[in-house]
Design a protein around this motif. Structure first.
Motif, PDB file in Angstrom:
ATOM      1  N   CYS A  31     -20.275  -7.118 -80.523  1.00  0.00           N
ATOM      2  CA  CYS A  31     -20.775  -8.148 -81.581  1.00  0.00           C
ATOM      3  C   CYS A  31     -21.658  -7.331 -82.392  1.00  0.00           C
ATOM      4  N   HIS A  32     -21.828  -7.837 -83.775  1.00  0.00           N
ATOM      5  CA  HIS A  32     -23.030  -7.305 -84.574  1.00  0.00           C
ATOM      6  C   HIS A  32     -24.221  -8.076 -84.659  1.00  0.00           C
ATOM      7  N   VAL A  47     -27.675  -4.652 -89.643  1.00  0.00           N
ATOM      8  CA  VAL A  47     -26.702  -5.009 -88.714  1.00  0.00           C
ATOM      9  C   VAL A  47     -26.434  -4.117 -87.785  1.00  0.00           C
ATOM     10  N   PRO A  49     -24.336  -3.009 -84.311  1.00  0.00           N
ATOM     11  CA  PRO A  49     -23.165  -3.373 -83.252  1.00  0.00           C
ATOM     12  C   PRO A  49     -23.734  -3.030 -81.837  1.00  0.00           C
ATOM     13  N   THR A  50     -23.279  -3.841 -81.076  1.00  0.00           N
ATOM     14  CA  THR A  50     -23.777  -3.659 -79.663  1.00  0.00           C
ATOM     15  C   THR A  50     -22.897  -4.572 -78.685  1.00  0.00           C
TER      16      THR A  50
END
Ligand SMILES: Cc1cc2nc3c(=O)[nH]c(=O)nc-3n(C[C@H](O)[C@H](O)[C@H](O)COP(=O)(O)OP(=O)(O)OC[C@H]3O[C@@H](n4cnc5c(N)ncnc54)[C@H](O)[C@@H]3O)c2cc1C
Length: 195
Positions: A31-32, A47, A49-50
């Motif tokens: 997800c971001h 933003v 991402p992870t």
């Protein structure tokens, strides 16, 4: 529907169905997390991402307790986005090229979780990557649990937007002699390379 969730552009592509939203979240690995950092006189959107997991009506993100992401995830408003890319849509004109996708946007203010919920979230993260793996691996130690912040975002403000199908060309372009159609895209696991 909350104003910030109302899909105005192509509203037919929107869904607020929680099962449909969950299905996309469960398939996606990344997800971001979007947020605006306003402290210290800076007014900058970020933003990040992870990885993430979902259990029930919450998504969970984990991060090193000392990271900026962990600090943001403990009480700042965020916008979380997840996209699955299903295909390239090749039209007969440049203008009508598109992509088939399923994307979810969720708004809210995450909160840190602890105890059983924290472990459940970490388990969901591992099980998402490899179902059935959690019982085979070493469980997190107290030290590791302490070093990791797990934060939850309720899915009460979430929307799915999706595009399916082929190109939508103008009638006068239909006789052009160029290839048109869909190139499907999917993310597949390769064969594991043992450590
Ligand atoms: C892989 C991919 C490629 C895309 N390519 C393009 C492109 O090239 N050009 C383009 O204009 N658009 C593209 N889109 C669509 C884009 O995401 C927006 O939906 C679109 O640009 C309309 O934005 P808006 O802010 O005007 O939407 P609005 O309809 O005004 O958005 C209102 C609300 O609807 C929700 N929403 C909007 N878009 C999405 C979404 N994608 N997923 C979930 N919720 C959403 C949000 O809650 C948002 O606050 C693409 C989407 C994906 C996933």
């Amino acid at each position: 529907v909350q104003d910030r969730l109302r899909v105005r552009r192509q509203p037919k592509r929107a869904s607020y169905d929680s099962e449909a939203i969950r299905a996309v979240l469960d398939e996606a690995l990344v997800c971001h997390v979007g947020f605006a950092q306003t402290n210290g006189g800076c007014d900058q959107p970020f933003v990040i991402p992870t990885a993430f997991s979902r259990a029930g009506d919450r998504i969970y993100v984990h991060a090193a307790r000392t990271s900026r992401l962990a600090a943001i995830l403990r009480g700042a408003p965020v916008c979380v986005e997840v996209t699955l890319l299903d295909g390239l849509v090749m039209a007969r004109s440049a203008f009508h090229h598109s992509m088939n996708y399923r994307s979810v946007i969720a708004f809210g203010v995450p909160a840190e979780v602890d105890g059983a919920e924290k472990l459940t979230a970490l388990e969901a993260l591992v099980e998402k990557v490899a179902p059935g793996r959690w019982p085979d691996i070493r469980q997190p130690s107290d030290k590791e649990l302490h070093a990791t912040a797990v934060c939850a975002l309720d899915l009460s403000s979430a929307v799915l937007k999706q595009r399916t199908g082929g190109p939508i060309d103008d009638p006068e372009d239909m006789s052009l002699r160029c290839w048109a159609g869909i190139v499907p895209l999917s993310l597949e696991k390769g064969i594991g390379i043992e450590d």
